[in-house]
Enzyme design. Structure first.
Site, short mmCIF file in Angstrom:
data_model
loop_
_atom_site.label_atom_id
_atom_site.label_comp_id
_atom_site.label_asym_id
_atom_site.label_seq_id
_atom_site.Cartn_x
_atom_site.Cartn_y
_atom_site.Cartn_z
N ASP A 161 11.21 13.59 8.79
CA ASP A 161 10.76 13.57 7.39
C ASP A 161 9.29 13.96 7.29
O ASP A 161 8.51 13.28 6.62
CB ASP A 161 11.00 12.17 6.80
CG ASP A 161 10.90 12.17 5.27
OD1 ASP A 161 11.07 13.24 4.67
OD2 ASP A 161 10.66 11.09 4.70
N ILE B 75 0.80 -1.22 0.00
CA ILE B 75 0.00 0.00 0.00
C ILE B 75 0.84 1.27 0.00
O ILE B 75 0.31 2.36 -0.14
CB ILE B 75 -1.01 0.05 1.18
CG1 ILE B 75 -0.30 -0.18 2.52
CG2 ILE B 75 -2.14 -0.92 1.00
CD1 ILE B 75 -1.25 -0.07 3.71
N GLY C 139 8.10 4.24 1.47
CA GLY C 139 8.70 5.45 2.03
C GLY C 139 10.19 5.29 2.10
O GLY C 139 10.74 4.29 1.64
N GLY C 140 10.84 6.31 2.69
CA GLY C 140 12.29 6.26 2.79
C GLY C 140 12.75 5.10 3.65
O GLY C 140 13.82 4.55 3.44
N MET C 141 11.94 4.74 4.62
CA MET C 141 12.35 3.70 5.56
C MET C 141 12.03 2.29 5.09
O MET C 141 12.70 1.35 5.46
CB MET C 141 11.68 3.93 6.91
CG MET C 141 12.34 5.01 7.75
SD MET C 141 11.33 5.37 9.18
CE MET C 141 11.47 3.85 10.10
N LYS D 278 4.66 -2.56 8.26
CA LYS D 278 5.78 -1.80 7.68
C LYS D 278 7.04 -2.63 7.77
O LYS D 278 7.43 -3.06 8.86
CB LYS D 278 5.95 -0.48 8.43
CG LYS D 278 7.04 0.36 7.87
CD LYS D 278 6.80 1.81 8.11
CE LYS D 278 7.71 2.62 7.21
NZ LYS D 278 7.40 4.01 7.23
#
Lengths: 275, 231
Positions: free
Chosen positions: A137, A31, A34-36, A54
């Site tokens: 961020d 979905i 991101g940067g992480m 995540k």
């Protein structure tokens, strides 16, 4: 071993998927990214509910563990953290439905509604700072507005994240004041169509390249925003006299109308008595 | 354009002179570390040179070999600064500079002597930019080396069946057998096929990580490069 284009694409696809062997989760779909890391929708088999999973390359240590402990209405609650069979780390979080702020802002919202969103973001940020966590961020893509108006700040940063252009403070080492900068940039993003010089001044002060010129904390930023909404003078702007009078008139309109009416009546009575 | 070199294919990944070359160069890196660097980067550098400077197979091989020799002689790899760029970007920019200098020197020679016209048909039509091709080749090499590691690991640890199932399902170019077909072929339940595939993919990922670990400067660059493999 030779690897053709199609095999390479297939291998990248299957090895990218998190290995959920030994966990209580079943993968549904990707979905977001991101940067992480990558966020997936998944089903928690034990509690029979959908969650957001995540998956990160970096191990969950130090500050990331603190992030998992944050409890605030503006921060997506984390149910569980752990390590997958493939060595990657994961957070299982509440699956939030709603619109990302960059999509939400496309609708025609009032200034007051936009400021409400900023305030909710600021409150979550101020709470996190009080717990020793900075975001690193903050940007529209990391804020979700739920279907009942609830505002969630997501993607709390770890050291690997270095901010996003347009929202990242110019300093090389990010800290609380860098989050203040990002909050100011967010205000600019949300109220770009506003004609209020006071709001513009608040955003400008928060995003000053000189850190000493910024608000010393998120609380200072929010206090100035409150002053604007209450019709008071804001710290960020030394307003001209005519604007101060205008603001005074606007805040005390009823009183001024009553005073004008009283003066008029007195004036009329004075003349009626003479004739 | 003539065909690509077989180097990087099944017969070997880089010139057989590599070990003596590294030892002679005294690059400051260990032979093992340099082996890892050249194994991963020889083919991406070669492909980049071919596309960017429109070189023939032989010229591109010579340029690639020349680049690594020069890099080793000048201790180039030890001057890498992870604060400025990833090692991958560092190598690509260095080879671009090196090849551009060589290319310019060749052109100067040609202008002074007999001019050779390159046939238009000989030029390879690049569907991707040389930079993207470099990254794609880097990923291909990475997977290729990790697959070699996985196969060797399976042979050593008696997991040939796991590798055979993985090969049948994940390494085939054509139509894939279904899980039930694989279960019938290897005489095991579908759930076992599923578990074997999950194990092989997980282990392949671990070998990719190990390969990257040996050609990156630390945890931060490793995580960033892991992200780039799948982005």
């Amino acid at each position: 071993m030779d690897v053709s284009d199609s095999v390479l694409d297939h291998l990248r696809q299957v090895t990218a998927l998190p290995d959920l062997t030994g966990t209580r989760y079943e993968l549904e779909s990707e979905i977001g990214r991101g940067g992480m890391g990558v966020v997936y929708a998944a089903r928690d088999r034990e509690l029979d509910r959908r969650v957001a999973l995540k998956v990160l390359e970096v191990p969950i240590t130090g500050e990331a563990q603190l992030i998992a402990c944050l409890e605030h209405p503006g921060i997506v609650p984390i149910f569980e953290t752990g390590t997958l069979a493939d060595g990657r780390s994961f957070y299982a979080m509440k699956l939030v439905s709603g619109a990302r702020l960059d999509h939400y802002v496309a609708d025609n919202h009032t200034l007051s509604e936009r400021l409400r969103v900023i305030r909710r973001v600021g409150e979550a940020l101020a709470y996190a700072h009080s717990q020793g966590v900075i975001h690193r961020d903050l940007k529209p893509q990391n804020i979700m507005v739920g279907e009942f108006g609830e505002v969630y700040v997501m993607d709390w940063g770890v050291d690997a994240v270095a901010g996003t252009d347009g929202f990242r403070a110019p300093e090389s080492t990010l800290d609380r004041l860098s989050d203040v900068y990002a909050l100011g940039a967010l205000l600019k993003f949300l109220v770009s169509t506003s004609v209020s010089p006071a709001v513009t001044a608040i955003a400008e002060k928060a995003t000053s390249a000189d850190r000493r010129e910024r608000y010393g904390s998120v609380a200072g930023f929010l206090a100035d925003l409150d002053r604007f909404e209450q019709g008071l003078a804001v710290e960020a702007w030394s307003e001209p006299v005519w604007h101060r009078l205008q603001r005074f008139a606007s805040r005390n309109a009823v009183l001024l109308w009553l005073l004008a009416a009283y003066t008029l009546v007195k004036f009329l009575l004075f003349f009626l008595r003479r004739f | 354009m003539d065909a690509d070199t077989a180097i990087g294919g099944p017969s070997g990944r880089f010139p057989s002179t590599r070990v003596s070359l590294i030892q002679a160069a005294g690059s400051g890196l260990s032979d093992a570390a340099m082996d890892q660097v050249i194994a991963l980067y020889w083919k991406p550098v070669y492909r980049f040179v071919r596309l960017k400077f429109q070189k023939s197979n032989e010229d591109a091989k010579d340029l690639t070999q020349g680049f690594f020799t020069s890099a080793l002689q000048r201790n180039f790899f030890t001057r890498f600064d992870p604060a400025k760029a990833s090692f991958r970007t560092y190598v690509r920019m260095a080879v671009e500079r090196y090849a551009a200098n060589q290319h310019a020197a060749e052109n100067r020679q040609k202008r002074g002597g007999a001019v050779e016209f390159e046939s238009v048909e000989d030029r390879e039509i690049a569907t991707e930019s040389p930079e993207l091709e470099f990254d794609r080749e880097w990923r291909r090499q990475l997977f290729s080396l990790a697959l070699d590691d996985l196969r060797a690991h399976c042979q050593q640890s008696g997991k040939q069946v796991q590798f055979a199932i993985f090969e049948d399902y994940d390494l085939t170019d054509g139509d894939r057998l279904s899980y039930s077909d694989l279960a019938a072929k290897y005489g095991m339940p579908e759930s076992t096929v599923n578990n074997h595939l999950a194990w092989a993919r997980r282990t392949l990922r671990a070998f990719i990580r190990e390969r990257l670990r040996s050609t990156t400067s630390g945890a931060r660059e490793l995580h960033e490069e892991m992200r780039r493999v799948w982005m």
